[in-house]
Scaffold this active site. Structure first.
Site, PDB file in Angstrom:
ATOM      1  CB  SER A 132      -0.786   0.056   1.201  1.00 37.99           C
ATOM      2  OG  SER A 132      -1.880   1.025   1.014  1.00 37.99           O
ATOM      3  CG  ASP A 225      -6.609  -1.997  -4.139  1.00 40.98           C
ATOM      4  OD1 ASP A 225      -6.471  -0.642  -4.179  1.00 40.98           O
ATOM      5  OD2 ASP A 225      -5.508  -2.651  -3.494  1.00 40.98           O
ATOM      6  CG  HIS A 255      -6.057  -1.620  -0.328  1.00 39.47           C
ATOM      7  ND1 HIS A 255      -5.272  -1.466  -1.374  1.00 39.47           N
ATOM      8  CD2 HIS A 255      -5.719  -1.171   0.977  1.00 39.47           C
ATOM      9  CE1 HIS A 255      -3.974  -0.755  -0.820  1.00 39.47           C
ATOM     10  NE2 HIS A 255      -4.309  -0.680   0.390  1.00 39.47           N
TER      11      HIS A 255
END
Length: 289
Positions: A132, A225, A255
């Site tokens: 991330s 995502d 995600h």
């Protein structure tokens, strides 16, 4: 480790860093991260940035944690890094970079650069990896060290990386209300990280015009995502620039899917694929990707 979606606990209305941090702290208190099998050694860079060191070996993974640049800490990933070091028979060094908005761009990136230099002085091979926001910092670190001609990682492993502040892609609109990471959190994250300044390629690597000369790069992301399209486009551009690149799109995944449901088949398969790719990167065997 199972992670509860932050998005499910956010209040209605405008968000700010203090509000998001309060929710995140409450969830971590209710679901504390597991303890590592072996506690890490702790060192510091010359600028005082903490490094948490798991395992030993000639090869090293520099791990950069996620959290939208304004959440998280290296210690929360102790168990993950300890297990990874044991599986790789290598050192895993997690950098506890300073967080925005107290320390906006480029401070977190420069903290990661200091961590990379520390690792490069002590290990024959260093691979950088992050998830991330950590994946975004890992990508930016590769750009920065290429341009500065400083110590560079042998490879980069980017897990659903946060690369683009513009939020103009189809996936950023389609998945703006997805679990774990959504448009409201993205707005808070980029505002905190940029601190009112315009983004450059070192803040948002998707803005980089030239991707030549970067290290071999592994990228994976989920079909559902927000970052899907910016990640896929970055991987495509890396390959077009002649960078050895492995890109995987995980069907149906949101995600941080492997943290939301660690026992799901796609989670187990993704962890195995990542581990195998890391092993090959540490051996500099990129052709076997």
């Amino acid at each position: 480790m199972t992670v509860e979606p932050l998005t499910a606990h956010l209040p209605a209305g405008p968000l700010d860093v203090a509000t998001v941090r309060a929710v995140d702290d409450r969830l971590r208190a209710l679901n504390p991260p597991p303890a590592p099998s072996m506690p890490p050694a702790v060192a510091h860079t010359g600028d005082g940035v903490e490094l948490r060191i798991h395992g030993t070996g000639d090869a090293c993974v520099l791990w950069i944690h996620g959290g939208g640049m304004h959440l998280g800490a290296a210690r929360y990933d102790d168990a993950f890094c300890s297990d990874l070091a044991a599986a790789l028979d290598a050192a895993v060094v997690a950098v506890d970079y300073r967080l925005a908005p107290e320390h906006p761009h480029p401070t977190p990136l420069h903290d990661c650069r200091a961590g990379l230099a520390w690792c490069a002085e002590r290990h024959d091979r260093v691979v950088v990896a992050g998830a991330s926001a950590g994946g975004g910092l890992a990508a930016a670190l590769c750009l920065l060290t290429r341009d500065e001609q400083g110590p560079s990682p042998q490879a980069a492993h980017l897990y659903y990386p946060m690369l683009d502040d513009r939020r103009e892609t189809v996936s950023s609109r389609e998945n703006a209300d997805a679990p774990m990471w959504n448009g409201r959190l993205a707005d808070v994250a980029w505002a905190a990280y940029l601190g009112g300044r315009p983004a450059d390629a070192y803040a948002a690597p998707a803005r980089a015009a030239d991707l030549t000369g970067l290290p071999p790069t592994y990228v994976d992301t989920g079909e559902r995502d927000m970052f899907r399209d910016e990640d896929a486009d970055y991987a495509r551009r890396l390959a077009e620039a002649g960078v050895p690149t492995l890109f995987t799109l995980v069907p149906g995944a949101v995600h941080a899917f492997e943290l939301l449901d660690p026992d799901a088949g796609i989670s187990r398969a993704t962890r195995a694929r990542r581990l195998g790719a890391l092993r090959r990167s540490l051996r500099e065997d990129f052709r076997a990707w």
